[in-house]
Design a protein around this motif. Structure first.
Motif, PDB file in Angstrom:
ATOM      1  N   LEU A   1       0.853  -1.183   0.000  1.00  0.00           N
ATOM      2  CA  LEU A   1       0.000   0.000   0.000  1.00  0.00           C
ATOM      3  C   LEU A   1       0.891   1.235   0.000  1.00  0.00           C
ATOM      4  O   LEU A   1       1.916   1.281   0.675  1.00  0.00           O
ATOM      5  CB  LEU A   1      -0.894  -0.010   1.245  1.00  0.00           C
ATOM      6  N   THR A   2       0.498   2.259  -0.753  1.00  0.00           N
ATOM      7  CA  THR A   2       1.204   3.530  -0.737  1.00  0.00           C
ATOM      8  C   THR A   2       0.198   4.653  -0.930  1.00  0.00           C
ATOM      9  O   THR A   2      -0.939   4.420  -1.357  1.00  0.00           O
ATOM     10  CB  THR A   2       2.293   3.577  -1.837  1.00  0.00           C
ATOM     11  N   TYR A   3       0.631   5.877  -0.603  1.00  0.00           N
ATOM     12  CA  TYR A   3      -0.255   7.045  -0.703  1.00  0.00           C
ATOM     13  C   TYR A   3       0.452   8.162  -1.445  1.00  0.00           C
ATOM     14  O   TYR A   3       1.654   8.401  -1.243  1.00  0.00           O
ATOM     15  CB  TYR A   3      -0.667   7.537   0.689  1.00  0.00           C
ATOM     16  N   CYS A   4      -0.276   8.843  -2.322  1.00  0.00           N
ATOM     17  CA  CYS A   4       0.245   9.969  -3.093  1.00  0.00           C
ATOM     18  C   CYS A   4      -0.389  11.256  -2.588  1.00  0.00           C
ATOM     19  O   CYS A   4      -1.603  11.451  -2.719  1.00  0.00           O
ATOM     20  CB  CYS A   4      -0.050   9.783  -4.581  1.00  0.00           C
ATOM     21  N   ASP A   5       0.423  12.156  -2.000  1.00  0.00           N
ATOM     22  CA  ASP A   5      -0.093  13.414  -1.478  1.00  0.00           C
ATOM     23  C   ASP A   5      -0.634  14.310  -2.590  1.00  0.00           C
ATOM     24  O   ASP A   5      -1.674  14.955  -2.432  1.00  0.00           O
ATOM     25  CB  ASP A   5       1.007  14.153  -0.706  1.00  0.00           C
ATOM     26  N   GLU A   6       0.087  14.373  -3.708  1.00  0.00           N
ATOM     27  CA  GLU A   6      -0.300  15.284  -4.776  1.00  0.00           C
ATOM     28  C   GLU A   6      -1.642  14.911  -5.395  1.00  0.00           C
ATOM     29  O   GLU A   6      -2.419  15.777  -5.799  1.00  0.00           O
ATOM     30  CB  GLU A   6       0.781  15.309  -5.860  1.00  0.00           C
ATOM     31  N   LEU A   7      -1.920  13.606  -5.498  1.00  0.00           N
ATOM     32  CA  LEU A   7      -3.166  13.155  -6.116  1.00  0.00           C
ATOM     33  C   LEU A   7      -4.220  12.756  -5.090  1.00  0.00           C
ATOM     34  O   LEU A   7      -5.341  12.400  -5.468  1.00  0.00           O
ATOM     35  CB  LEU A   7      -2.889  11.959  -7.040  1.00  0.00           C
ATOM     36  N   SER A   8      -3.872  12.792  -3.788  1.00  0.00           N
ATOM     37  CA  SER A   8      -4.777  12.353  -2.712  1.00  0.00           C
ATOM     38  C   SER A   8      -5.326  10.961  -3.011  1.00  0.00           C
ATOM     39  O   SER A   8      -6.528  10.718  -2.989  1.00  0.00           O
ATOM     40  CB  SER A   8      -5.927  13.351  -2.530  1.00  0.00           C
ATOM     41  N   LEU A   9      -4.395  10.039  -3.272  1.00  0.00           N
ATOM     42  CA  LEU A   9      -4.772   8.744  -3.807  1.00  0.00           C
ATOM     43  C   LEU A   9      -4.023   7.628  -3.082  1.00  0.00           C
ATOM     44  O   LEU A   9      -2.813   7.702  -2.902  1.00  0.00           O
ATOM     45  CB  LEU A   9      -4.425   8.699  -5.298  1.00  0.00           C
ATOM     46  N   TYR A  10      -4.768   6.602  -2.645  1.00  0.00           N
ATOM     47  CA  TYR A  10      -4.161   5.376  -2.139  1.00  0.00           C
ATOM     48  C   TYR A  10      -4.040   4.372  -3.286  1.00  0.00           C
ATOM     49  O   TYR A  10      -4.921   4.301  -4.152  1.00  0.00           O
ATOM     50  CB  TYR A  10      -5.010   4.750  -1.030  1.00  0.00           C
ATOM     51  N   ALA A  11      -2.963   3.597  -3.276  1.00  0.00           N
ATOM     52  CA  ALA A  11      -2.767   2.531  -4.264  1.00  0.00           C
ATOM     53  C   ALA A  11      -2.496   1.231  -3.516  1.00  0.00           C
ATOM     54  O   ALA A  11      -1.651   1.194  -2.621  1.00  0.00           O
ATOM     55  CB  ALA A  11      -1.618   2.851  -5.202  1.00  0.00           C
ATOM     56  N   VAL A  12      -3.218   0.157  -3.902  1.00  0.00           N
ATOM     57  CA  VAL A  12      -3.102  -1.148  -3.253  1.00  0.00           C
ATOM     58  C   VAL A  12      -2.638  -2.163  -4.285  1.00  0.00           C
ATOM     59  O   VAL A  12      -3.225  -2.275  -5.363  1.00  0.00           O
ATOM     60  CB  VAL A  12      -4.457  -1.587  -2.657  1.00  0.00           C
ATOM     61  N   GLY A  13      -1.578  -2.900  -3.960  1.00  0.00           N
ATOM     62  CA  GLY A  13      -1.070  -3.927  -4.860  1.00  0.00           C
ATOM     63  C   GLY A  13      -1.576  -5.300  -4.481  1.00  0.00           C
ATOM     64  O   GLY A  13      -1.504  -5.699  -3.316  1.00  0.00           O
ATOM     65  N   SER A  14      -2.087  -6.037  -5.469  1.00  0.00           N
ATOM     66  CA  SER A  14      -2.624  -7.382  -5.242  1.00  0.00           C
ATOM     67  C   SER A  14      -1.906  -8.373  -6.153  1.00  0.00           C
ATOM     68  O   SER A  14      -0.864  -8.070  -6.722  1.00  0.00           O
ATOM     69  CB  SER A  14      -4.129  -7.412  -5.497  1.00  0.00           C
TER      70      SER A  14
END
Length: 463
Positions: A312-325
């Motif tokens: 899991l990671t978070y992007c401050d600029e895009l206000s977006l969480y990304a989850v890897g499966s």
């Protein structure tokens, strides 16, 4: 708490080591010419728009570069887009260590890593020298033996890069070291996790949170007095003395109706702007807490892809969480209350997404098949290979995904490898961890063989 011993000796630690000029009618006219001359200040700014001159000037510390925020912003955006296709690998030898699970840059030369064989070490990416860091021990060391096969899954630096949090000799415990000396500060082994720590996130310089396989999230608060000095205290036997602490708060992942026994916390990410903590559990859910003064759960969302959600990671600029499966990266924009960006499919033989990181709008994906991929979230497509190696070439992209394929690394040719994998010589290494050093434009990637029974490692510096 730590007991200070008088007459102690200090443990020897490893060396840690602009806007364009506009042409207007206000220009100054030459006495013998009919053409206007630009003001001197504007002319100087215009010449510095050369990328070559900018980089050369930065090397020697040319004054006035702070006045070019627009240009440096464009340069940074250009770099993040073009750097991956320029990277070249230099493999680093790690001996017989088993699977690097976590890594972080300490400075321009050194990366700290944690392995499955429960080794914490610092590698100098220039010389290749490896320095092992002693692990902190629980007050009850007899508990360690049952968990010795887990290793170190998480390493995180606090925002000011003065503290490092990782696992202890017992992988259930949270160990905190002072930087840059890597002297031990404290160990969270009291009333804490009952199973392995999989992930760590810092909420501030003195508050950290850990997620465990026991289905709990623990909040730890470090007393600044514990690390205000620079002296590492030792007892009469010469062993370092550190504080033993307990969590200030613990929250349990809610049980899902589909798989109530598999609520293991696998990854964490902290949103500093909103002071919110995101967590991924292996039962296929994303959870959000309000933090850091207290842990108050806001929501739980069923993820679209539920198998092997491990990063899991978070992007401050895009206000977006990304989850890897196992096969996808799912994006969560919680400002809109739902997923509004289509998932990215890695299609790497079903070996899964093993590590993720954001920088601006580009997400880097470490796969279980020994490769690094780069995805442009704004364009919603992978970066592509160029038809020519020259950046000045007019030839466009080939339509093939840009893929950095990692070297073979080292694999232990034991009986398991011979009996179950037929003596395969070519065995891709999963990229369990990667981290960027953007000021130096370098990428460190590491991992090892994906099957749990195989013993091996890989580490490489891409620059």
């Amino acid at each position: 708490m730590a007991v200070q011993q008088t007459g102690s000796r200090k443990r020897k630690a490893p060396a840690i080591e602009g806007p364009s000029a506009s042409s207007s009618s206000q220009g100054v006219w030459a006495a013998d010419s009919q053409c206007p001359l630009l003001p001197k200040r504007q002319k100087r700014l215009a010449t510095r728009r050369s990328l070559l001159l900018y980089l050369k000037g930065r090397e020697v510390g040319v004054r006035g570069l702070a006045g070019l925020p627009g240009f440096t912003g464009k340069l940074r955006s250009y770099t993040v887009q073009k750097l991956p296709e320029l990277l070249q690998e230099r493999e680093l030898a790690l001996g017989t260590l088993n699977k690097v699970f976590a890594s972080q840059w300490l400075n321009a030369r050194q990366v700290v890593c944690g392995t499955k064989c429960n080794t914490l070490f610092v590698v100098d990416v220039q010389s290749g020298q490896i320095t092992r860091i002693p692990l902190m021990r629980d007050r009850g060391p007899e508990l360690v033996r049952a968990h010795s096969s887990c290793g170190i899954h998480a390493i995180e630096l606090n925002p000011s890069k003065t503290l490092l949090a990782t696992g202890g000799e017992n992988p259930n415990s949270l160990a905190v070291y002072q930087l840059p000396t890597l002297d031990p500060v404290c160990l969270g082994d009291l009333q804490g996790h009952r199973d392995w720590i999989f992930s760590i996130a810092w909420m501030s310089d003195t508050v950290a949170v850990s997620g465990s396989r026991d289905g709990t999230v623990a909040l730890w608060r470090m007393d600044p007095n514990m690390f205000s000095g620079s002296i590492a205290w030792h007892n009469d036997a010469g062993l370092p003395v550190y504080a033993h602490i307990c969590p200030k708060d613990m929250e349990t992942i809610p049980r899902s109706s589909t798989n109530p026994s598999n609520r293991k916390v696998r990854a964490l990410a902290f949103n500093h702007k909103n002071q919110e903590l995101g967590a991924v559990s292996l039962d296929g859910y994303f959870h959000l807490w309000k933090a850091p003064s207290s842990m108050s759960r806001l929501l739980s969302i069923r993820l679209p892809y539920c198998r092997e959600n491990v990063c899991l990671t978070y992007c401050d600029e895009l206000s977006l969480y990304a989850v890897g499966s196992q096969s996808h990266v799912s994006f969560l924009d919680l400002r809109h209350g739902h997923q509004n960006i289509r998932p990215m499919c890695s299609r790497e033989g079903g070996t899964g997404v093993r590590s993720l990181s954001f920088y601006q709008h580009i997400i880097t994906v470490g796969t279980g098949h020994g490769s690094l991929l780069f995805y442009d979230v704004r364009a919603q497509k992978f970066l592509e290979e160029r038809a020519s190696a020259s950046l000045e070439s007019s030839l466009g992209p080939t339509g093939r995904k840009l893929r950095l394929t990692c070297s073979r690394g080292w694999l232990n040719h034991d009986d398991l490898w011979v009996n179950y994998f037929g003596g395969m010589e070519e065995f891709p290494n999963a990229i369990y961890t990667h981290c960027y050093n953007w000021p130096e434009m370098k990428l460190f990637a590491a991992g090892g063989p994906l099957p749990s029974g195989l013993h091996g490692n890989y580490a490489g510096l891409w620059s």
